[in-house]
Design a protein around this motif. Sequence first.
Motif, PDB file in Angstrom:
ATOM      1  N   GLU A  44       5.813 -19.055   4.679  1.00 45.59           N
ATOM      2  CA  GLU A  44       4.731 -18.745   3.415  1.00 45.59           C
ATOM      3  C   GLU A  44       4.154 -18.008   4.588  1.00 45.59           C
ATOM      4  O   GLU A  44       3.012 -18.554   5.125  1.00 45.59           O
ATOM      5  CB  GLU A  44       4.043 -20.428   3.308  1.00 45.59           C
ATOM      6  CG  GLU A  44       5.086 -21.414   2.684  1.00 45.59           C
ATOM      7  CD  GLU A  44       4.609 -22.483   1.863  1.00 45.59           C
ATOM      8  OE1 GLU A  44       3.146 -23.075   2.848  1.00 45.59           O
ATOM      9  OE2 GLU A  44       4.837 -23.486   1.899  1.00 45.59           O
TER      10      GLU A  44
ATOM     11  N   LEU B 222       0.553 -17.745  -3.107  1.00 43.81           N
ATOM     12  CA  LEU B 222       1.043 -17.789  -1.348  1.00 43.81           C
ATOM     13  C   LEU B 222       2.315 -17.530  -1.427  1.00 43.81           C
ATOM     14  O   LEU B 222       2.881 -18.105  -2.256  1.00 43.81           O
ATOM     15  CB  LEU B 222       0.737 -19.256  -1.103  1.00 43.81           C
ATOM     16  CG  LEU B 222       1.534 -19.869   0.055  1.00 43.81           C
ATOM     17  CD1 LEU B 222       0.992 -19.381   1.293  1.00 43.81           C
ATOM     18  CD2 LEU B 222       0.897 -21.398  -0.154  1.00 43.81           C
TER      19      LEU B 222
ATOM     20  N   THR C  44       7.154 -17.414   0.010  1.00 43.36           N
ATOM     21  CA  THR C  44       7.335 -17.943   0.422  1.00 43.36           C
ATOM     22  C   THR C  44       7.997 -16.517   1.668  1.00 43.36           C
ATOM     23  O   THR C  44       9.289 -15.989  -0.437  1.00 43.36           O
ATOM     24  CB  THR C  44       8.448 -19.204   0.248  1.00 43.36           C
ATOM     25  OG1 THR C  44       7.325 -20.115   0.094  1.00 43.36           O
ATOM     26  CG2 THR C  44       9.383 -19.956   1.016  1.00 43.36           C
TER      27      THR C  44
END
Length: 88
Positions: free
Chosen positions: A45, A52, A54
Amino acid sequence: MARTGPDHKARTPFLSRPGVRRAVPFVLITAVALIFIFENRSSVEIRLLVPLVTMPLWGALLIAWGLGMLACVFTVRRRSNRHSQRPR
């Protein structure tokens, strides 16, 4: 018998040429960096200011490496342009 005519040019050894001497460290560092990048395949992440995200670690490392190479190119180009100007 040694040639001394006007068409004879002295050959510089391959590893002594300035272009090769600059390219060899670049190629070695790039190879090691790319091996390191593609060996790190896990997802992580990453915070990009607010969101955010990933993504695979190799993707983030590859983006950082590319931005670093781009900054290096601009720095080297700027430095060579500055030194090639003659004082008036």
